[in-house]
Design an enzyme around this catalytic site. Structure first.
Site, PDB file in Angstrom:
ATOM      1  CD  GLU A   6       8.198  12.600 -15.325  1.00 15.14           C
ATOM      2  OE1 GLU A   6       7.492  13.182 -14.506  1.00 15.14           O
ATOM      3  OE2 GLU A   6       9.019  13.205 -16.023  1.00 15.14           O
ATOM      4  CE  LYS A  48      11.614  19.989 -11.021  1.00 15.27           C
ATOM      5  NZ  LYS A  48      10.198  19.689 -11.092  1.00 15.27           N
ATOM      6  CG  HIS A  67      -1.701  -1.251   1.417  1.00 14.61           C
ATOM      7  ND1 HIS A  67      -2.930  -1.504   0.854  1.00 14.61           N
ATOM      8  CD2 HIS A  67      -1.366  -2.374   2.114  1.00 14.61           C
ATOM      9  CE1 HIS A  67      -3.342  -2.706   1.207  1.00 14.61           C
ATOM     10  NE2 HIS A  67      -2.410  -3.268   1.969  1.00 14.61           N
ATOM     11  CB  SER A  89      12.867  22.738 -15.200  1.00 14.47           C
ATOM     12  OG  SER A  89      12.034  23.871 -15.238  1.00 14.47           O
TER      13      SER A  89
END
Ligand code: ARG
Length: 463
Positions: free
Chosen positions: A291, A284, A157, A278
């Site tokens: 992804e 970043k 979980h 970024s």
């Protein structure tokens, strides 16, 4: 001039029809398989005396010339030719003359021609994917060997559950990818039968030798039934399904890479070569690679659903709907190939932060189950009761602001007087991990056994 329109037509096809009907823009990818299939067919026609040996030879030479023209970028693809089969046949007529080229299509139809081309593509793609998956498992294995004692929180979980070692966690992925490789292999074996010689749908009156063409093309044997030969696209569905399951596994790994590289975890850091920046936030480093791995899973599922839907309810035998079978398969195969190459390098070049993994284990009372197991094993307390006592101990630990693995036995004794000093050696995180020494468990020893098993599989599989 090779044309699929016979003398029965009085008018030319409209330009719009040519655009709508043509598959050349995408099926030109099958040029190699088409030439391979045609060479096997021409040789067989020569051997069987259906063509003279001289005619067969001239066809084979012409096809070989076309192959090199395509590979050197000299071949002119013209959408008016409709598909790769007609485009190659037209060029053959220019090279060998119409009297010769016009004989290649004896005892054959585009229906068995396209089926054999496409199947050869799918079979080769399965072999390619199996090899790339094996390479990736090898990468995971090499990393895992150094981490049989590296603790990290095992989760259920997405909550801290029990401590495991990092190698053990990676082996779970290796097992998924091993099944994937085996799935591609079993589809390969099941489908390794040649449709060539099925002709339009019913076979042919010419004395062809389907065994010869099947062998020449690397198939085990001809398909049993000509109608099935031209109607079957199960092999295409299977590779789409196999890629879908494989990509689902990749997406789960990708998700963990994303989580693990976030500031909340910092278990890993992706290398600069495989991180992105970024455009606005200079600090970043983004995990675009995992992804995209996760995102590309969607299109692959779409390709599977697309072809299942195209084939649903199609009457036998060939229907033009089936021309819609190729783009999705090409896309899924190409997606899987680039994903495998990229994930392999991304994982190979990432750095692993053992300290942060181990620090994360200090939270969440990962060894709580070990307290319950201690009460069962050493104090003969029924598991349910032990579970309850442990719950109280966890509540106490929370109150004291410590993890259960660091709680003194004196505190624990206040909860249940039967607890003694010995308990402490069961509550350390390392002890907890090593206690799970059942077959397939996370202890360092059983993890090492799993690594050996995986290594042996790699050596044996497809060698
Ligand atoms: N371009 C067609 C396809 O991809 C080739 C087969 C055409 N056969 C036919 N009977 N029209 O399916």
């Amino acid at each position: 001039m090779a044309k699929s329109r016979s003398g029965v037509f009085e008018k030319e096809a409209s330009g719009l029809l040519n655009c709508f009907n043509a598959s050349l823009l995408f099926d030109k990818k099958l040029y190699f398989q088409d030439i391979q299939g045609s060479i096997a067919h021409a040789k067989m026609l020569g051997n069987q005396g259906i063509l003279s040996e001289k005619e067969a030879k001239a066809i084979v030479n012409g096809l070989e010339k076309i192959l090199s023209e395509i590979e050197n970028g000299e071949f002119k693809f013209d959408i008016e030719d409709e598909d790769i089969h007609m485009a190659i046949e037209k060029r053959l007529s220019q090279i060998a003359g119409e009297d010769i080229s016009g004989r290649l299509h004896t005892a054959r139809s585009r229906n068995d021609q396209v089926a054999v081309d496409f199947k050869l593509y799918v079979q080769n793609s399965s072999l390619l994917l199996i090899n790339l998956i094996k390479e990736f498992i090898k990468t995971l294995l090499d990393i895992a060997k150094n981490h049989t004692q590296t603790l990290l929180p095992g989760m259920t979980h997405l909550q801290h559950a029990q401590p495991v070692n990092f190698a053990f966690h990676l082996i779970a992925y290796m097992c998924m990818f091993r099944r994937d490789a085996e799935r591609f292999e079993s589809s390969y074996k099941r489908n390794n039968f040649s449709p060539l010689g099925s002709a339009a749908l019913a076979g042919t009156p010419y004395p062809i030798n389907r065994v010869q063409t099947a062998k020449e093309l690397g198939f085990d044997a001809p398909m049993s039934n000509a109608m099935d030969g031209v109607s079957d696209r199960d092999f295409a569905l299977e590779i789409l399904f196999n890629i879908s399951v494989f990509m689902m596994h990749i997406s789960r790994l990708a998700e963990e890479l994303i989580l693990w590289s976030s500031a909340e975890f910092r278990f890993i850091a992706l290398s600069d070569e495989y991180s992105t920046g970024s455009s606005i936030m200079p600090q970043k480093k983004n995990p675009d690679v995992p992804e995209l791995l996760r995102g590309k899973t969607g299109r692959v599922y779409g390709n599977l659903m697309g072809l299942l839907t195209v084939l649903k309810g199609l009457p036998l035998a060939y229907n033009k709907d089936m021309q819609e079978d190729k783009e999705g398969v090409f896309d899924s195969v190409e997606t899987a190939v680039i994903c495998l190459k990229t994930v392999n390098e991304t994982v190979k070049t990432m750095s692993i932060n053992k300290e942060n993994m181990s620090k994360a284990c200090q939270k969440g009372h990962l060894s709580a189950t070990d307290l319950a197991d201690y009460l069962v094993t050493h104090k003969n307390i029924p598991f349910r009761e032990a579970h309850f006592i442990t719950g109280k101990a966890v509540a106490k630990a929370e109150e004291l602001g410590v993890d259960i693995s660091q709680m003194s036995y004196l505190e624990l004794q206040k909860i249940d007087g039967r607890i003694d000093k010995e308990v402490e050696k069961y509550l350390s995180l390392e002890a907890s991990m090593n206690a799970r020494a059942s077959k397939g468990g996370t202890s360092t020893n059983t993890t090492k056994e799993q690594l050996v098993e995986m290594e042996n599989w790699l050596k044996k599989f497809c060698s």
